[in-house]
Scaffold this motif. Structure first.
Motif, short mmCIF file in Angstrom:
data_model
loop_
_atom_site.label_atom_id
_atom_site.label_comp_id
_atom_site.label_asym_id
_atom_site.label_seq_id
_atom_site.Cartn_x
_atom_site.Cartn_y
_atom_site.Cartn_z
N TYR A 288 0.82 -1.22 0.00
CA TYR A 288 0.00 0.00 0.00
C TYR A 288 0.85 1.26 0.00
O TYR A 288 0.54 2.24 -0.69
CB TYR A 288 -0.93 -0.01 1.22
CG TYR A 288 -1.96 1.09 1.22
CD1 TYR A 288 -3.05 1.05 0.36
CD2 TYR A 288 -1.85 2.17 2.10
CE1 TYR A 288 -4.00 2.05 0.37
CE2 TYR A 288 -2.80 3.18 2.11
CZ TYR A 288 -3.88 3.12 1.24
OH TYR A 288 -4.82 4.13 1.24
N TYR A 289 1.94 1.24 0.77
CA TYR A 289 2.79 2.42 0.87
C TYR A 289 4.00 2.36 -0.06
O TYR A 289 4.83 3.29 -0.05
CB TYR A 289 3.29 2.60 2.31
CG TYR A 289 2.20 2.97 3.30
CD1 TYR A 289 1.47 4.14 3.14
CD2 TYR A 289 1.89 2.14 4.37
CE1 TYR A 289 0.48 4.49 4.05
CE2 TYR A 289 0.89 2.48 5.28
CZ TYR A 289 0.19 3.65 5.11
OH TYR A 289 -0.80 3.98 6.00
N LEU A 290 4.13 1.32 -0.86
CA LEU A 290 5.27 1.21 -1.76
C LEU A 290 5.37 2.47 -2.62
O LEU A 290 4.39 2.89 -3.22
CB LEU A 290 5.11 -0.02 -2.67
CG LEU A 290 6.40 -0.53 -3.30
CD1 LEU A 290 7.19 -1.36 -2.30
CD2 LEU A 290 6.09 -1.38 -4.53
N PRO A 291 6.55 3.09 -2.72
CA PRO A 291 6.68 4.34 -3.48
C PRO A 291 6.71 4.12 -4.99
O PRO A 291 7.19 4.98 -5.72
CB PRO A 291 8.00 4.90 -2.96
CG PRO A 291 8.79 3.73 -2.52
CD PRO A 291 7.79 2.74 -2.00
N LYS A 292 6.21 2.98 -5.43
CA LYS A 292 6.10 2.67 -6.86
C LYS A 292 4.70 2.13 -7.11
O LYS A 292 4.08 1.56 -6.21
CB LYS A 292 7.17 1.66 -7.27
CG LYS A 292 8.58 2.25 -7.09
CD LYS A 292 9.71 1.28 -7.29
CE LYS A 292 11.05 1.97 -7.01
NZ LYS A 292 12.22 1.10 -7.20
N ILE A 293 4.22 2.33 -8.32
CA ILE A 293 2.85 1.91 -8.64
C ILE A 293 2.79 0.39 -8.74
O ILE A 293 3.63 -0.23 -9.37
CB ILE A 293 2.38 2.56 -9.96
CG1 ILE A 293 2.57 4.08 -9.90
CG2 ILE A 293 0.94 2.19 -10.26
CD1 ILE A 293 1.93 4.76 -8.72
N VAL A 294 1.76 -0.20 -8.12
CA VAL A 294 1.58 -1.65 -8.14
C VAL A 294 0.30 -1.99 -8.90
O VAL A 294 -0.78 -1.50 -8.57
CB VAL A 294 1.52 -2.23 -6.71
CG1 VAL A 294 1.36 -3.75 -6.76
CG2 VAL A 294 2.75 -1.84 -5.90
N ILE A 295 0.45 -2.83 -9.91
CA ILE A 295 -0.68 -3.27 -10.73
C ILE A 295 -0.93 -4.74 -10.44
O ILE A 295 -0.02 -5.56 -10.53
CB ILE A 295 -0.38 -3.09 -12.23
CG1 ILE A 295 -0.05 -1.63 -12.54
CG2 ILE A 295 -1.55 -3.57 -13.08
CD1 ILE A 295 0.50 -1.42 -13.95
N ALA A 296 -2.17 -5.10 -10.12
CA ALA A 296 -2.53 -6.51 -9.93
C ALA A 296 -3.08 -7.05 -11.25
O ALA A 296 -3.95 -6.43 -11.87
CB ALA A 296 -3.57 -6.66 -8.83
N GLN A 297 -2.56 -8.18 -11.66
CA GLN A 297 -3.06 -8.88 -12.84
C GLN A 297 -3.76 -10.14 -12.34
O GLN A 297 -3.13 -11.16 -12.09
CB GLN A 297 -1.91 -9.22 -13.79
CG GLN A 297 -2.35 -9.94 -15.06
CD GLN A 297 -1.19 -10.15 -16.03
OE1 GLN A 297 -0.32 -9.29 -16.16
NE2 GLN A 297 -1.18 -11.27 -16.72
N VAL A 298 -5.08 -10.06 -12.21
CA VAL A 298 -5.85 -11.14 -11.58
C VAL A 298 -6.44 -12.05 -12.65
O VAL A 298 -7.34 -11.65 -13.38
CB VAL A 298 -6.96 -10.58 -10.68
CG1 VAL A 298 -7.74 -11.72 -10.04
CG2 VAL A 298 -6.37 -9.67 -9.61
N GLU A 299 -5.92 -13.26 -12.69
CA GLU A 299 -6.46 -14.28 -13.59
C GLU A 299 -6.94 -15.44 -12.71
O GLU A 299 -6.15 -16.04 -12.00
CB GLU A 299 -5.39 -14.74 -14.57
CG GLU A 299 -4.89 -13.61 -15.46
CD GLU A 299 -3.76 -14.04 -16.37
OE1 GLU A 299 -4.03 -14.72 -17.38
OE2 GLU A 299 -2.61 -13.69 -16.06
N GLY A 300 -8.22 -15.73 -12.76
CA GLY A 300 -8.78 -16.71 -11.85
C GLY A 300 -9.28 -16.05 -10.58
O GLY A 300 -9.31 -14.83 -10.46
N HIS A 301 -9.65 -16.87 -9.61
CA HIS A 301 -10.31 -16.34 -8.41
C HIS A 301 -9.33 -15.66 -7.46
O HIS A 301 -8.18 -16.07 -7.31
CB HIS A 301 -11.03 -17.47 -7.66
CG HIS A 301 -12.12 -18.10 -8.46
ND1 HIS A 301 -12.61 -17.56 -9.64
CD2 HIS A 301 -12.85 -19.24 -8.26
CE1 HIS A 301 -13.57 -18.32 -10.12
NE2 HIS A 301 -13.73 -19.36 -9.31
N ALA A 302 -9.83 -14.61 -6.80
CA ALA A 302 -9.10 -13.93 -5.73
C ALA A 302 -10.02 -13.93 -4.52
O ALA A 302 -10.99 -13.16 -4.46
CB ALA A 302 -8.74 -12.50 -6.15
N ILE A 303 -9.74 -14.79 -3.56
CA ILE A 303 -10.66 -15.04 -2.45
C ILE A 303 -9.99 -14.73 -1.12
O ILE A 303 -8.80 -15.02 -0.92
CB ILE A 303 -11.14 -16.51 -2.46
CG1 ILE A 303 -11.74 -16.88 -3.82
CG2 ILE A 303 -12.15 -16.76 -1.35
CD1 ILE A 303 -12.94 -16.09 -4.24
#
Length: 258
Positions: free
Chosen positions: A95-110
């Motif tokens: 959350y506080y990482l000073p770089k942008i984080v992109i999630a690539q969600v393939e399949g379920h995220a539970i």
């Protein structure tokens, strides 16, 4: 033994890949530690401007590992506080990482897997992906992840998601503002890379960092206090009779009537 987390850098984009496909990329203490270390590595890597979080196999993350859940029933309160703090550290690192984080969600995220996606700055998902915080169904509480969910969706939506424990489709998650884009599985690699490259080429790294800090620090200045409370709640709930009953039923694949 295969690495639980893979790390690579190309075109100023670090790719962090969860690598437990045989366990549906379920979270356990070792994976949580390795993910935290990978994000810290990306933070300290001067060649990295954007981070992509993805997973191998057909599931982004199914939440807590079964053996891990079983072990939790025998933990002391102090051990559960330590364990909860480790999860909090992973989430706050992202959350506080000073770089942008992109999630690539393939399949379920539970459950915790949904939490991982929720914390990322930008979320891409495939139409087949499902999202959900299912903790209440097994006598648990989505304590830590709820602090971050409330940063993304309004209270009405948060209550619906957290209290019912139901999963939702990617399209529904898009309507909830839980994610940003729904992209076909055949195109998601390309779309994520194009988006990440556009940030690398068209935006100042310092400006991205400060803008992310501005948003995280002004959206909810009480977040750290909320997280401290959530850690204590997380540890306390693990001592409850409902938690022990719910986990036992889950492990034995028995339907439970609350």
């Amino acid at each position: 033994m295969d690495n639980l987390v893979l790390y690579g850098v190309e075109d100023r984009i670090a790719t962090i890949t969860i690598n437990r496909p045989d366990k549906r990329n379920a979270l356990n203490p070792d994976l949580i530690k390795d993910l935290t270390d990978a994000f810290i590595q990306a933070e300290e890597d001067d060649l990295v401007k954007v981070v992509v979080l993805k997973a191998n196999g057909g599931t982004f993350s199914a939440g807590a590992d079964l053996e891990y859940l079983q072990q939790l029933q025998n933990n002391t309160f102090e051990e559960n506080v330590t364990d909860s703090n480790n999860l909090k550290r992973l989430f706050t690192t992202i959350y506080y990482l000073p770089k942008i984080v992109i999630a690539q969600v393939e399949g379920h995220a539970i459950a915790g897997g949904c939490g991982l996606a929720t914390i990322c700055d930008i979320v891409f998902a495939t139409p087949e992906s499902n999202f959900g915080y299912t903790e209440v169904k097994i006598g648990f509480v989505p304590a830590i992840v709820s602090c971050f969910l409330m940063q993304k969706v309004n209270e009405t939506v948060a209550k619906e998601i957290l209290l019912t424990g139901k999963t939702c489709t990617a399209e529904q998650a898009l309507l909830y503002k839980l994610i940003n884009f729904v992209t076909n599985s055949s195109e998601i690699n390309l779309k994520v890379k194009e988006f990440a490259l556009s940030l690398c080429k068209e935006s100042s790294g310092n400006s991205l960092m400060i803008t992310k800090q501005l948003i995280s620090q002004t959206t909810n200045p009480l977040l750290e206090k909320m997280l401290e409370t959530a850690v204590q709640i997380n540890a306390r709930v693990r001592e409850s009779a409902d938690f022990k009953r719910g986990i036992a039923s889950f492990l034995n694949k028995e339907k439970i009537n609350w």
